[in-house]
Structure formats: C-alpha cells, structure tokens
Design a protein around this motif. Sequence first.
Motif, PDB file in Angstrom:
ATOM      1  N   SER A  10      13.357   5.441  83.271  1.00 10.00           N
ATOM      2  CA  SER A  10      14.207   4.475  83.902  1.00 10.00           C
ATOM      3  C   SER A  10      13.535   2.910  83.980  1.00 10.00           C
ATOM      4  O   SER A  10      12.412   2.963  83.488  1.00 10.00           O
ATOM      5  CB  SER A  10      14.122   4.621  85.554  1.00 10.00           C
ATOM      6  OG  SER A  10      12.936   4.943  85.844  1.00 10.00           O
ATOM      7  N   ILE A  11      14.366   2.009  83.913  1.00  5.76           N
ATOM      8  CA  ILE A  11      13.826   0.403  83.625  1.00  5.76           C
ATOM      9  C   ILE A  11      14.768  -0.069  84.692  1.00  5.76           C
ATOM     10  O   ILE A  11      15.911  -0.094  84.962  1.00  5.76           O
ATOM     11  CB  ILE A  11      14.681  -0.114  82.305  1.00  5.76           C
ATOM     12  CG1 ILE A  11      14.051   0.839  81.242  1.00  5.76           C
ATOM     13  CG2 ILE A  11      14.146  -1.529  82.158  1.00  5.76           C
ATOM     14  CD1 ILE A  11      14.577   0.147  79.641  1.00  5.76           C
ATOM     15  N   VAL A  12      14.032  -0.881  85.566  1.00  6.30           N
ATOM     16  CA  VAL A  12      14.467  -1.850  86.843  1.00  6.30           C
ATOM     17  C   VAL A  12      14.613  -3.243  85.931  1.00  6.30           C
ATOM     18  O   VAL A  12      13.650  -3.793  85.485  1.00  6.30           O
ATOM     19  CB  VAL A  12      13.396  -1.906  87.881  1.00  6.30           C
ATOM     20  CG1 VAL A  12      13.727  -2.751  88.911  1.00  6.30           C
ATOM     21  CG2 VAL A  12      13.163  -0.395  88.353  1.00  6.30           C
ATOM     22  N   LEU A  13      15.858  -3.735  86.371  1.00  8.44           N
ATOM     23  CA  LEU A  13      16.042  -5.088  85.638  1.00  8.44           C
ATOM     24  C   LEU A  13      15.993  -6.132  86.619  1.00  8.44           C
ATOM     25  O   LEU A  13      16.695  -5.890  87.644  1.00  8.44           O
ATOM     26  CB  LEU A  13      17.482  -4.919  85.180  1.00  8.44           C
ATOM     27  CG  LEU A  13      17.636  -3.646  84.121  1.00  8.44           C
ATOM     28  CD1 LEU A  13      19.023  -3.707  83.405  1.00  8.44           C
ATOM     29  CD2 LEU A  13      16.713  -3.860  82.950  1.00  8.44           C
ATOM     30  N   TYR A  14      15.629  -7.220  86.353  1.00  5.92           N
ATOM     31  CA  TYR A  14      15.866  -8.431  87.273  1.00  5.92           C
ATOM     32  C   TYR A  14      15.758  -9.552  86.343  1.00  5.92           C
ATOM     33  O   TYR A  14      17.024  -9.773  85.892  1.00  5.92           O
ATOM     34  CB  TYR A  14      14.582  -8.752  88.292  1.00  5.92           C
ATOM     35  CG  TYR A  14      15.023  -9.708  89.414  1.00  5.92           C
ATOM     36  CD1 TYR A  14      16.259  -9.456  90.209  1.00  5.92           C
ATOM     37  CD2 TYR A  14      14.197 -10.754  89.335  1.00  5.92           C
ATOM     38  CE1 TYR A  14      16.429 -10.416  91.135  1.00  5.92           C
ATOM     39  CE2 TYR A  14      14.503 -11.627  90.312  1.00  5.92           C
ATOM     40  CZ  TYR A  14      15.661 -11.343  91.189  1.00  5.92           C
ATOM     41  OH  TYR A  14      15.921 -12.442  92.082  1.00  5.92           O
ATOM     42  N   ASN A  15      14.869 -10.547  85.872  1.00  7.75           N
ATOM     43  CA  ASN A  15      15.042 -11.703  85.319  1.00  7.75           C
ATOM     44  C   ASN A  15      14.461 -11.406  83.856  1.00  7.75           C
ATOM     45  O   ASN A  15      13.207 -11.569  83.498  1.00  7.75           O
ATOM     46  CB  ASN A  15      14.242 -12.875  85.701  1.00  7.75           C
ATOM     47  CG  ASN A  15      14.920 -13.554  87.023  1.00  7.75           C
ATOM     48  OD1 ASN A  15      15.930 -13.418  87.340  1.00  7.75           O
ATOM     49  ND2 ASN A  15      14.057 -13.839  87.837  1.00  7.75           N
ATOM     50  N   LEU A  37      18.902   7.527  79.860  1.00 12.16           N
ATOM     51  CA  LEU A  37      18.299   6.167  80.354  1.00 12.16           C
ATOM     52  C   LEU A  37      19.136   5.644  81.521  1.00 12.16           C
ATOM     53  O   LEU A  37      20.120   5.483  81.251  1.00 12.16           O
ATOM     54  CB  LEU A  37      18.111   5.177  79.069  1.00 12.16           C
ATOM     55  CG  LEU A  37      17.528   3.644  79.383  1.00 12.16           C
ATOM     56  CD1 LEU A  37      16.082   3.921  79.962  1.00 12.16           C
ATOM     57  CD2 LEU A  37      17.638   2.934  78.056  1.00 12.16           C
ATOM     58  N   TYR A  38      18.330   5.331  82.560  1.00 15.12           N
ATOM     59  CA  TYR A  38      18.997   4.662  83.973  1.00 15.12           C
ATOM     60  C   TYR A  38      18.496   3.274  83.822  1.00 15.12           C
ATOM     61  O   TYR A  38      17.191   3.118  83.898  1.00 15.12           O
ATOM     62  CB  TYR A  38      18.421   5.469  84.992  1.00 15.12           C
ATOM     63  CG  TYR A  38      18.791   6.896  85.118  1.00 15.12           C
ATOM     64  CD1 TYR A  38      20.250   7.144  85.465  1.00 15.12           C
ATOM     65  CD2 TYR A  38      18.146   7.954  84.538  1.00 15.12           C
ATOM     66  CE1 TYR A  38      20.621   8.599  85.410  1.00 15.12           C
ATOM     67  CE2 TYR A  38      18.660   9.226  84.741  1.00 15.12           C
ATOM     68  CZ  TYR A  38      19.968   9.807  85.118  1.00 15.12           C
ATOM     69  OH  TYR A  38      20.278  10.675  84.943  1.00 15.12           O
ATOM     70  N   LEU A  87      10.224   8.925  82.202  1.00 15.53           N
ATOM     71  CA  LEU A  87       9.551   7.814  81.896  1.00 15.53           C
ATOM     72  C   LEU A  87       9.758   6.715  82.602  1.00 15.53           C
ATOM     73  O   LEU A  87      10.975   6.260  82.724  1.00 15.53           O
ATOM     74  CB  LEU A  87       9.700   7.469  80.239  1.00 15.53           C
ATOM     75  CG  LEU A  87       8.930   6.247  79.507  1.00 15.53           C
ATOM     76  CD1 LEU A  87       7.752   6.536  79.613  1.00 15.53           C
ATOM     77  CD2 LEU A  87       9.775   5.933  78.307  1.00 15.53           C
ATOM     78  N   ILE A  88       8.667   6.121  83.260  1.00 18.57           N
ATOM     79  CA  ILE A  88       8.545   4.807  83.954  1.00 18.57           C
ATOM     80  C   ILE A  88       8.475   3.741  82.911  1.00 18.57           C
ATOM     81  O   ILE A  88       7.505   3.775  82.138  1.00 18.57           O
ATOM     82  CB  ILE A  88       7.724   4.650  85.110  1.00 18.57           C
ATOM     83  CG1 ILE A  88       7.914   5.750  86.058  1.00 18.57           C
ATOM     84  CG2 ILE A  88       7.643   3.373  85.709  1.00 18.57           C
ATOM     85  CD1 ILE A  88       9.338   5.688  86.850  1.00 18.57           C
ATOM     86  N   LEU A  89       9.467   2.947  82.426  1.00 19.43           N
ATOM     87  CA  LEU A  89       9.427   2.015  81.274  1.00 19.43           C
ATOM     88  C   LEU A  89       9.643   0.632  81.657  1.00 19.43           C
ATOM     89  O   LEU A  89      10.801   0.277  82.607  1.00 19.43           O
ATOM     90  CB  LEU A  89      10.371   2.588  80.294  1.00 19.43           C
ATOM     91  CG  LEU A  89      10.525   1.803  78.893  1.00 19.43           C
ATOM     92  CD1 LEU A  89       9.352   1.930  78.147  1.00 19.43           C
ATOM     93  CD2 LEU A  89      11.658   2.484  78.118  1.00 19.43           C
TER      94      LEU A  89
END
Length: 256
Positions: A10-15, A37-38, A87-89
């Motif tokens: 997982s990937i957290v998206l912002y800027n 992949l999330y 995986l924390i990515l």
Amino acid sequence: MKEKLDITASIVLYNENLEELTKTVDCFLSIPLKKKLYLIDNTPQMCFKGIFNQKDIEYIAVGKNIGFGSAHNKILDILKQTSKFHLILNPDVSFKLGVISNLIKELERNKEIAMIAPKVLFPNGKHQYSCRRYPSISELIARRFAVLKPMFKAVILKGEYRERDLKEPFFAEYITGCFQLYRAEYFVKLNGFDERYFLYMEDVDICKKIDSLGKKKLYFPQEEIVHVLKQGSSKSAKLFLRHTSSAIKYFFKWGF
C-alpha cells in the motif's frame, strides 16, 4: 476460499511527485510474484484517479486527507483474506529486482519476525540510518533544531546505532516507515497503525506494538533501497506542529 497473493503493498498518496511515484510503482510491479498494489488517495480532489491502470493495481479514493496510518489501515480487512506478506511503501522509494523476494525468504526462515526492512540510502548513495533505538524527548528535539545537534550529537548517534556494525543484520528497536515488509497476519493482528497519529511517530508506535506481541523487527542490510526523504517537518511549520503533536501522543502512550 480465494488463493492468497504472495504479497500486497500500500502507498498513501497526497502531494506526490509523479515521476518519483511512477518509479516506485514500476519497481513493485516488476516483482515476479502474485501481487496487488493498493494506491490510497488522500487528496480531496482524487488527483491520482485514472493515472495507474495496470491489472495488479487497485485505486482507493478516500476523498479527504485522513493521515498516513488511517489510510494504510483502509485495507486491513482485505489483507485478512488475501495476503501472505504486506509492504508499507512510501511513494518516493526505488529498489532493484530481487530485493522483495530475498526479504521474504528471511521472513520465512524465522516465524518470530513480524517485520523486516532493508538498508536505506539517499539518492546520492549516503546511508539514511533507518534503524533506530526508541527515541528520547531530547533526541527528537535535537533532530528538529540544527543549533542543538552539536550539543546532542552523542544522543543522536546512539539513537542511530552508530556504534554497531550496520553491515550485519540485527533486531532493531524500530525501523523507519518508508519501507516495512510485514508478515500480513501480524500486521492484521496489530490492527495496523494507531490512527491517533495523523502523521509521524506511527512507525515508532507500531514497532512498540510488535514488541507487545512478543515478535521481532529485523534490519537486513544485505538488501538496499533508495529513499528520496522529504524531511517535511524540518521545512514546514504546519508539519513541524504535526510532528510535535504525534510525539506528545507517543510519549503519553508509552511513557517518557
């Protein structure tokens, strides 16, 4: 029951920088394993919708910025059913083919390891010292104010395990959150990240929670990744306040 994937991430998206993010996504998609992949979009405008359409990617629009840990936790229920390893990515990480597979082999060798992480380098090749001792208040303050760093140099160096041979694997107290590979069952058992932290300190906190499970975190420098590292709280007053707020919550939770 549906057959489990070898790995999810997982990937957290912002800027995000789109070029850096694309490189990270491509690195993960190159893994020769059954994977998913999330991409969890915290932007209110759903800025990243439709950008990545590969079959092994699932896009999740949150609709608002709920923070790092809360966003990663959005897929906890999915992981229960689908994933062997998770995986924390971060969106500014790159790595070579083989890194993930080799880290998974290490996890499979020792069932006491809940999480593993590789050596982390800056793009210029310098070491990031991503494995740390649990922080003291004085160390956190010194890291934020350059004028204090010379006075607290010994504290900072000790916090980064500088006295150890960091070419050899060992069980670290905590490992920074840009790249944390979990046995998925343990990440679920931990209930993911503590959502009281909006940003910062959630990676330290989850390492404390791993201790509470009686499991270990392995720093494994035989594998390397590259992390751009924005160091936002050193440059932004707003992010500095976020970091300070998270540190206060951490010390009240775990003790000073």
